[in-house]
Scaffold this active site. Structure first.
Site, PDB file in Angstrom:
ATOM      1  N   GLU A 179      -6.429 -10.629  -0.984  1.00  0.00           N
ATOM      2  CA  GLU A 179      -7.128 -10.341   0.452  1.00  0.00           C
ATOM      3  C   GLU A 179      -8.582 -10.266   0.054  1.00  0.00           C
ATOM      4  O   GLU A 179      -9.094  -9.406   0.492  1.00  0.00           O
ATOM      5  CB  GLU A 179      -6.566  -8.945   1.005  1.00  0.00           C
ATOM      6  CG  GLU A 179      -5.043  -8.920   1.312  1.00  0.00           C
ATOM      7  CD  GLU A 179      -4.627  -7.836   1.836  1.00  0.00           C
ATOM      8  OE1 GLU A 179      -5.387  -7.201   2.464  1.00  0.00           O
ATOM      9  OE2 GLU A 179      -3.497  -7.440   1.964  1.00  0.00           O
ATOM     10  N   GLU A 222       0.903  -1.392  -0.021  1.00  0.00           N
ATOM     11  CA  GLU A 222       0.012   0.046   0.019  1.00  0.00           C
ATOM     12  C   GLU A 222       0.964   1.298   0.137  1.00  0.00           C
ATOM     13  O   GLU A 222       0.346   2.025   0.638  1.00  0.00           O
ATOM     14  CB  GLU A 222      -1.027  -0.024   1.291  1.00  0.00           C
ATOM     15  CG  GLU A 222      -1.903  -1.097   1.093  1.00  0.00           C
ATOM     16  CD  GLU A 222      -2.866  -1.504   2.567  1.00  0.00           C
ATOM     17  OE1 GLU A 222      -2.633  -0.398   3.183  1.00  0.00           O
ATOM     18  OE2 GLU A 222      -3.488  -2.368   2.715  1.00  0.00           O
TER      19      GLU A 222
HETATM   20  O1  G3I Z   1      -3.328  -7.942  18.963  1.00  0.00           O
HETATM   21  C1  G3I Z   1      -3.916  -6.614  19.585  1.00  0.00           C
HETATM   22  C2  G3I Z   1      -4.399  -6.735  20.966  1.00  0.00           C
HETATM   23  O2  G3I Z   1      -3.231  -7.014  21.687  1.00  0.00           O
HETATM   24  C3  G3I Z   1      -5.138  -5.436  21.331  1.00  0.00           C
HETATM   25  O3  G3I Z   1      -5.638  -5.736  22.693  1.00  0.00           O
HETATM   26  C4  G3I Z   1      -6.181  -5.273  20.374  1.00  0.00           C
HETATM   27  C5  G3I Z   1      -7.155  -3.682  20.847  1.00  0.00           C
HETATM   28  O4  G3I Z   1      -7.293  -3.118  19.920  1.00  0.00           O
HETATM   29  O5  G3I Z   1      -5.750  -4.813  19.357  1.00  0.00           O
HETATM   30  C6  G3I Z   1      -5.173  -6.176  18.572  1.00  0.00           C
HETATM   31  O6  G3I Z   1      -4.478  -5.721  17.315  1.00  0.00           O
HETATM   32  C7  G3I Z   1      -5.457  -5.699  16.245  1.00  0.00           C
HETATM   33  C8  G3I Z   1      -5.061  -6.539  15.336  1.00  0.00           C
HETATM   34  O7  G3I Z   1      -5.774  -6.396  14.307  1.00  0.00           O
HETATM   35  C9  G3I Z   1      -5.116  -8.263  15.649  1.00  0.00           C
HETATM   36  O8  G3I Z   1      -6.258  -8.197  15.957  1.00  0.00           O
HETATM   37  C10 G3I Z   1      -5.454  -4.346  16.001  1.00  0.00           C
HETATM   38  O9  G3I Z   1      -6.260  -3.246  16.928  1.00  0.00           O
HETATM   39  C11 G3I Z   1      -6.279  -4.135  14.600  1.00  0.00           C
HETATM   40  O10 G3I Z   1      -6.093  -2.770  14.005  1.00  0.00           O
HETATM   41  C12 G3I Z   1      -5.808  -4.901  13.516  1.00  0.00           C
HETATM   42  O11 G3I Z   1      -6.519  -4.833  12.302  1.00  0.00           O
HETATM   43  C13 G3I Z   1      -5.734  -5.539  11.222  1.00  0.00           C
HETATM   44  C14 G3I Z   1      -5.536  -4.440  10.312  1.00  0.00           C
HETATM   45  O12 G3I Z   1      -4.916  -5.109   9.071  1.00  0.00           O
HETATM   46  C15 G3I Z   1      -4.627  -3.539  10.601  1.00  0.00           C
HETATM   47  O13 G3I Z   1      -4.676  -2.339   9.832  1.00  0.00           O
HETATM   48  C16 G3I Z   1      -6.774  -6.584  10.823  1.00  0.00           C
HETATM   49  O14 G3I Z   1      -6.789  -7.638  11.548  1.00  0.00           O
HETATM   50  C17 G3I Z   1      -6.226  -7.142   9.410  1.00  0.00           C
HETATM   51  O15 G3I Z   1      -7.404  -8.083   8.864  1.00  0.00           O
HETATM   52  C18 G3I Z   1      -5.914  -6.040   8.506  1.00  0.00           C
HETATM   53  O16 G3I Z   1      -5.358  -6.460   7.264  1.00  0.00           O
HETATM   54  C19 G3I Z   1      -5.162  -5.680   6.140  1.00  0.00           C
HETATM   55  C20 G3I Z   1      -3.975  -6.239   5.428  1.00  0.00           C
HETATM   56  O17 G3I Z   1      -2.812  -6.501   6.376  1.00  0.00           O
HETATM   57  C21 G3I Z   1      -3.660  -5.169   4.377  1.00  0.00           C
HETATM   58  N1  G3I Z   1      -4.465  -4.588   3.614  1.00  0.00           N
HETATM   59  C22 G3I Z   1      -5.595  -4.311   4.329  1.00  0.00           C
HETATM   60  C23 G3I Z   1      -6.422  -5.425   5.279  1.00  0.00           C
HETATM   61  C24 G3I Z   1      -7.491  -4.921   5.926  1.00  0.00           C
HETATM   62  O18 G3I Z   1      -7.242  -3.459   6.558  1.00  0.00           O
END
Ligand code: G3I
Length: 359
Positions: A264, A153
């Site tokens: 994705e 990205e």
């Molecule tokens: O692991 C922490 C946890 O310790 C904490 O307590 C909790 C509280 O918010 O957050 C947890 O982390 C989260 C993580 O996912 C794991 O679940 C983050 O907040 C959350 O922002 C994160 O989101 C991920 C996102 O990327 C981040 O931008 C999504 O799961 C994931 O599906 C998403 O994937 C991205 C690709 O990598 C790139 N393309 C877009 C796609 C969708 O956004």
């Protein structure tokens, strides 16, 4: 007269039109086309989804475990546990792995862009950090991860009159200019010369962004940067993209001699929105029969296009396993349920699934 049980069973299956070689899952239906993958967490490969994953998929992408923040929380300290668990699981079951990702502006660790005095790092130091990170991670999984999303990205979402402006205004760009992209590919290639290396992005079917991504890719290819292909993320919806726009992107990118992967895939039941917002009071999240049909039609159209590009498209990966848990339940509207995948909240194949395997 007594018939051996095996003959009775064979006769029964023939009557039901269930030949013994009937495909077991998506990966089998698509055996002659491309691997079918899914994004997973450690929970997905140790919990109730495990059997479904093994039946349906032959490629895994760690959804978060290999991103720089989770895997490299402090300078010089790595957290391997989750990434190792996913790689070990895949290896034990003969499933290939896509690594995701080596360089992104999101989910970065706090230390990355600052020096010990708290000031912004120099370009030289940041490139050294990037090199150390990529070399360490790619070397650890050398020979086990067949493809990496190297840069994620990096292209801007903004349509600007300034056509020379291609890249997102991220800390990577502000500190390094555009050089970090080619460098990231070079570091990854040096660490595992056999790995396939991808540039990965979203909204690549929208004409203006397609053109920016194309120009970045062309620059990399022309400069001899070791890039295998482009990842079309495919966070789509029941309303977009059009078949014409999708084909145009695959044609344009592959005209550079690059492979294409769908990295994705999910099909949201809502129109695309970039900015997060609160749920509106009048907003329904009902998964109506009309939406189910629209979604099945979209999946049917897209997979028919993917099959037509066999050879150019060398991988299709879904982003999450079933509708029970999808990142789209939290984005862009936290708490608004979405149903973007091929399996329902109970893990059963949906109408869209049967459209995807009917060809
Ligand atoms: O692991 C922490 C946890 O310790 C904490 O307590 C909790 C509280 O918010 O957050 C947890 O982390 C989260 C993580 O996912 C794991 O679940 C983050 O907040 C959350 O922002 C994160 O989101 C991920 C996102 O990327 C981040 O931008 C999504 O799961 C994931 O599906 C998403 O994937 C991205 C690709 O990598 C790139 N393309 C877009 C796609 C969708 O956004």
């Amino acid at each position: 007269m007594r018939y051996p049980t095996v003959l009775l069973a064979a006769a029964f299956l023939t009557v039901l039109h269930l030949p013994g070689d009937q495909p077991g899952g998506l990966k089998d239906y698509y055996h002659d086309y491309f691997p079918i993958g899914v994004a997973v967490s450690v929970r997905s490969i140790t919990g109730p989804d495990t059997a479904l994953i093994l039946r349906e998929f032959n490629s895994l992408t760690p959804e978060n475990a290999m991103k720089m923040g989770p895997i490299h929380p402090e300078e010089g300290r790595y957290f391997w546990k989750d990434a190792d668990a996913i790689v070990d699981f895949a290896t034990a079951h003969g499933i290939r792995i896509r690594g995701h990702n080596l360089c992104w502006h999101e989910q970065t660790p706090g230390w990355l862009f600052k020096d010990s005095a708290g000031n912004t790092v120099t370009k030289e130091d940041l490139l050294k950090r990037l090199k150390d990170h990529i070399t360490t991670v790619v070397s650890r999984y050398k020979g086990r991860i067949y493809a990496w999303d190297v840069v994620n990205e990096a292209v801007s979402d903004e349509n600007s009159d300034d056509t020379t402006r291609i890249l997102r205004n991220s800390p990577w760009f502000r500190i390094c200019g555009d050089e970090f992209i080619a460098k990231a590919f070079e570091y990854a290639h040096a660490a595992d010369p056999n790995a396939q290396l991808f540039y990965n992005d979203y909204n690549t079917e929208r004409p203006e962004k397609r053109e920016r991504v194309y120009r970045l890719l062309r620059k990399l290819v022309t400069a001899g940067v070791p890039i295998t292909g482009v990842g079309i993320q495919a966070h789509w919806s029941v309303y977009e993209p059009s078949a014409t726009d999708l084909r145009a992107s695959i044609d344009r990118f592959s005209s550079l001699g690059l492979k294409v992967q769908i990295t994705e895939l999910d099909i949201s039941i809502y129109p695309w929105e970039k900015k997060g917002r609160a749920r509106r009071q009048d907003e329904s999240d009902a998964y109506t029969p009309v939406l189910q049909q629209l979604q099945a039609d979209q999946y049917k159209t897209f997979f028919s296009i993917f099959r037509g590009y066999r050879g150019t498209i060398n991988g299709v990966t879904f982003w999450n396993v079933t509708d029970k848990h999808t990142w789209l339940d939290q984005y862009p509207v936290p708490g608004r349920k979405n149903y973007p995948l091929l399996f329902d909240t109970a893990g059963q194949p949906k109408k869209a699934y049967w459209e995807v395997v009917k060809f």
